[in-house]
Design an enzyme around this catalytic site. Structure first.
Site, PDB file in Angstrom:
ATOM      1  N   GLY A  41       0.892  -1.136   0.033  1.00  0.00           N
ATOM      2  CA  GLY A  41      -0.017   0.030   0.063  1.00  0.00           C
ATOM      3  C   GLY A  41       0.761   1.168  -0.162  1.00  0.00           C
ATOM      4  O   GLY A  41       1.021   1.851   0.903  1.00  0.00           O
ATOM      5  N   SER A  47       3.666   7.063   3.938  1.00  0.00           N
ATOM      6  CA  SER A  47       4.295   6.336   5.090  1.00  0.00           C
ATOM      7  C   SER A  47       5.783   5.924   4.599  1.00  0.00           C
ATOM      8  O   SER A  47       6.870   5.633   5.129  1.00  0.00           O
ATOM      9  CB  SER A  47       3.446   4.835   4.999  1.00  0.00           C
ATOM     10  OG  SER A  47       3.089   4.473   3.976  1.00  0.00           O
ATOM     11  N   ASP A  71       2.269  -1.736  -4.856  1.00  0.00           N
ATOM     12  CA  ASP A  71       0.895  -1.096  -5.040  1.00  0.00           C
ATOM     13  C   ASP A  71       0.742  -1.089  -6.494  1.00  0.00           C
ATOM     14  O   ASP A  71       1.695  -0.939  -7.280  1.00  0.00           O
ATOM     15  CB  ASP A  71       1.128   0.418  -4.577  1.00  0.00           C
ATOM     16  CG  ASP A  71      -0.433   0.908  -4.458  1.00  0.00           C
ATOM     17  OD1 ASP A  71      -1.458   1.006  -5.135  1.00  0.00           O
ATOM     18  OD2 ASP A  71      -0.698   1.517  -3.333  1.00  0.00           O
ATOM     19  N   GLY A  75      -5.602   2.449  -6.676  1.00  0.00           N
ATOM     20  CA  GLY A  75      -6.441   2.687  -5.667  1.00  0.00           C
ATOM     21  C   GLY A  75      -7.292   1.558  -5.236  1.00  0.00           C
ATOM     22  O   GLY A  75      -7.476   0.676  -5.716  1.00  0.00           O
ATOM     23  N   SER A 124      -0.820  -6.895  -5.155  1.00  0.00           N
ATOM     24  CA  SER A 124      -0.095  -7.599  -3.914  1.00  0.00           C
ATOM     25  C   SER A 124      -0.139  -9.044  -4.082  1.00  0.00           C
ATOM     26  O   SER A 124       1.100  -9.670  -3.657  1.00  0.00           O
ATOM     27  CB  SER A 124      -0.749  -6.960  -2.779  1.00  0.00           C
ATOM     28  OG  SER A 124      -0.429  -7.625  -1.716  1.00  0.00           O
ATOM     29  N   ASP A 141      -0.781  -2.134   4.799  1.00  0.00           N
ATOM     30  CA  ASP A 141      -1.722  -0.975   4.505  1.00  0.00           C
ATOM     31  C   ASP A 141      -2.192  -0.996   3.161  1.00  0.00           C
ATOM     32  O   ASP A 141      -2.212   0.106   2.635  1.00  0.00           O
ATOM     33  CB  ASP A 141      -0.868   0.317   4.721  1.00  0.00           C
ATOM     34  CG  ASP A 141      -1.910   1.491   5.127  1.00  0.00           C
ATOM     35  OD1 ASP A 141      -2.866   1.330   5.483  1.00  0.00           O
ATOM     36  OD2 ASP A 141      -1.300   2.762   4.845  1.00  0.00           O
ATOM     37  N   HIS A 144      -8.455  -2.393   1.929  1.00  0.00           N
ATOM     38  CA  HIS A 144      -9.061  -2.675   3.203  1.00  0.00           C
ATOM     39  C   HIS A 144     -10.509  -3.259   3.266  1.00  0.00           C
ATOM     40  O   HIS A 144     -11.205  -3.387   4.163  1.00  0.00           O
ATOM     41  CB  HIS A 144      -9.238  -1.332   3.973  1.00  0.00           C
ATOM     42  CG  HIS A 144      -7.866  -0.973   4.306  1.00  0.00           C
ATOM     43  ND1 HIS A 144      -6.715  -1.404   4.274  1.00  0.00           N
ATOM     44  CD2 HIS A 144      -7.670   0.313   4.966  1.00  0.00           C
ATOM     45  CE1 HIS A 144      -5.715  -0.764   4.671  1.00  0.00           C
ATOM     46  NE2 HIS A 144      -6.314   0.264   5.315  1.00  0.00           N
ATOM     47  N   HIS A 169      -1.994  -1.475   9.734  1.00  0.00           N
ATOM     48  CA  HIS A 169      -2.553   0.116   9.898  1.00  0.00           C
ATOM     49  C   HIS A 169      -4.039  -0.120   9.792  1.00  0.00           C
ATOM     50  O   HIS A 169      -4.651  -1.307   9.326  1.00  0.00           O
ATOM     51  CB  HIS A 169      -2.005   0.988   8.865  1.00  0.00           C
ATOM     52  CG  HIS A 169      -2.213   2.383   9.178  1.00  0.00           C
ATOM     53  ND1 HIS A 169      -2.726   3.198   8.180  1.00  0.00           N
ATOM     54  CD2 HIS A 169      -2.275   3.180  10.176  1.00  0.00           C
ATOM     55  CE1 HIS A 169      -2.832   4.462   8.852  1.00  0.00           C
ATOM     56  NE2 HIS A 169      -2.471   4.453   9.834  1.00  0.00           N
ATOM     57  N   ASP A 170      -4.767   0.812  10.238  1.00  0.00           N
ATOM     58  CA  ASP A 170      -6.064   0.909  10.318  1.00  0.00           C
ATOM     59  C   ASP A 170      -6.850  -0.374  10.848  1.00  0.00           C
ATOM     60  O   ASP A 170      -7.922  -0.818  10.457  1.00  0.00           O
ATOM     61  CB  ASP A 170      -6.749   0.957   8.956  1.00  0.00           C
ATOM     62  CG  ASP A 170      -6.179   2.107   8.198  1.00  0.00           C
ATOM     63  OD1 ASP A 170      -6.240   3.280   8.757  1.00  0.00           O
ATOM     64  OD2 ASP A 170      -5.401   2.020   7.345  1.00  0.00           O
TER      65      ASP A 170
HETATM   66  N1  SAH Z   1       0.420   3.873   2.989  1.00  0.00           N
HETATM   67  C1  SAH Z   1      -0.187   4.895   2.295  1.00  0.00           C
HETATM   68  C2  SAH Z   1      -1.633   4.599   2.034  1.00  0.00           C
HETATM   69  C3  SAH Z   1      -2.082   3.429   1.452  1.00  0.00           C
HETATM   70  S1  SAH Z   1      -3.802   3.424   0.731  1.00  0.00           S
HETATM   71  C4  SAH Z   1      -0.025   6.104   3.066  1.00  0.00           C
HETATM   72  O1  SAH Z   1       0.718   6.282   4.054  1.00  0.00           O
HETATM   73  O2  SAH Z   1      -0.629   7.330   2.481  1.00  0.00           O
HETATM   74  C5  SAH Z   1      -3.767   1.679  -0.052  1.00  0.00           C
HETATM   75  C6  SAH Z   1      -3.156   1.519  -1.194  1.00  0.00           C
HETATM   76  O3  SAH Z   1      -3.315   0.000  -1.131  1.00  0.00           O
HETATM   77  C7  SAH Z   1      -3.778   2.149  -2.418  1.00  0.00           C
HETATM   78  O4  SAH Z   1      -2.977   3.055  -2.975  1.00  0.00           O
HETATM   79  C8  SAH Z   1      -4.042   1.075  -3.309  1.00  0.00           C
HETATM   80  O5  SAH Z   1      -3.879   1.274  -4.810  1.00  0.00           O
HETATM   81  C9  SAH Z   1      -3.464  -0.041  -2.809  1.00  0.00           C
HETATM   82  N2  SAH Z   1      -4.000  -1.256  -2.996  1.00  0.00           N
HETATM   83  C10 SAH Z   1      -5.151  -1.794  -2.710  1.00  0.00           C
HETATM   84  N3  SAH Z   1      -5.407  -3.149  -2.981  1.00  0.00           N
HETATM   85  C11 SAH Z   1      -4.204  -3.378  -3.623  1.00  0.00           C
HETATM   86  C12 SAH Z   1      -3.943  -4.733  -4.051  1.00  0.00           C
HETATM   87  N4  SAH Z   1      -4.789  -5.878  -4.384  1.00  0.00           N
HETATM   88  N5  SAH Z   1      -2.625  -4.930  -4.994  1.00  0.00           N
HETATM   89  C13 SAH Z   1      -1.942  -3.752  -4.764  1.00  0.00           C
HETATM   90  N6  SAH Z   1      -1.978  -2.440  -4.158  1.00  0.00           N
HETATM   91  C14 SAH Z   1      -3.467  -2.378  -3.614  1.00  0.00           C
HETATM   92 MG    MG Z   2      -3.755   2.970   6.276  1.00  0.00          MG
END
Ligand code: SAH
Ligand code: MG
Length: 220
Positions: A41, A47, A71, A75, A124, A141, A144, A169-170
């Site tokens: 993420g 982060s 990532d 999104g 991922s 992260d 979600h 996270h979260d």
């Molecule tokens: N760590 C970041 C926030 C991450 S938001 C910060 O500090 O601001 C969550 C991220 O996870 C998003 O950019 C989204 O594109 C990514 N994401 C969600 N599902 C995913 C997946 N299956 N594979 C890869 N990336 C993913």
């Molecule tokens: Mg988060």
């Protein structure tokens, strides 16, 4: 957290409160001398700057330190149009899809962290399926929703080294404070596996240590 990088972290778009970012920085500084860290993420690298700050310090002290960050840059569910965390400045007009890769790249370059924070662009689950490297620190992260959170639990925590940390996270045990999947699909199963023990918490950021098993052993 060094003040120059704290400024860069503050300026980057993203979802990492400063006190939680500071904990991330501290645990990364502790763990990076033992091996690489990986974040699931990336978003725009907020982060990643906290993690990269630790890598810069550890490297300066003599042990080259690397943070990988995964990532697809398209999104999560909650970032798409119509959802609460949608931001039109990170949409690619040609495809009508989110694209946070450019902002990530700018933020990491501005912070001078390109040699420390390495982007892996893709799903991922795909990256996890091919990953084989023991991790000193894993920070989850990513998506979600129930399924992405479960997939991240199945794919990643097994690569945490003995004594390494799993940061999540979260994590919201109280459903009135936020979504459940990181808590139900990652945090609880990690503890229930008997292989991880909680050692720190700030806000929704939980730090678990791998107290049994080692990299490669399945978790749960
Ligand atoms: N760590 C970041 C926030 C991450 S938001 C910060 O500090 O601001 C969550 C991220 O996870 C998003 O950019 C989204 O594109 C990514 N994401 C969600 N599902 C995913 C997946 N299956 N594979 C890869 N990336 C993913
Ligand atoms: Mg988060």
């Amino acid at each position: 957290m060094p003040s120059d990088l704290l400024e860069h972290a503050r300026r980057a778009k993203g979802f990492m409160p400063e006190d939680e970012g500071d904990l991330l920085y501290r645990v990364a500084r502790e763990r990076l001398p033992h091996g690489p860290a990986l974040e699931v993420g990336t978003y725009c690298g907020k982060s990643g700057i906290y993690l990269g700050a630790a890598a810069r310090e550890v490297s300066a002290a003599g042990t080259p330190a690397t943070v990988f960050t995964v990532d697809h840059h398209r999104g999560s569910e909650e970032n798409q149009a119509g959802w609460e965390h949608h931001d039109t400045s990170v949409v690619d007009a040609e495809f009508g899809l989110m694209d946070t890769l450019g902002q990530f790249r700018k933020n990491i370059a501005r912070a001078g962290l390109e040699n420390h924070v390495i982007a892996i662009v893709g799903q991922s689950t795909t990256v996890a399926a091919h990953w084989r490297t023991p991790l000193s620190l894993l920070f989850i992260d990513g998506g979600h929703g129930t399924e992405p959170a479960r997939d991240d639990f199945l794919g990643w925590p097994r690569w945490v080294d003995a004594g390494g940390y799993l940061a999540i996270h979260d994590v919201f045990p109280d459903p009135t404070e936020g979504g459940r999947p990181p808590y139900e699909q990652i945090y609880l199963p990690a503890l229930a596996s008997g292989q991880f023990t909680e050692i720190d918490v700030v806000g929704s950021l939980r730090i678990l240590q791998r107290t049994s098993g080692s990299a490669g052993d399945p978790v749960g």
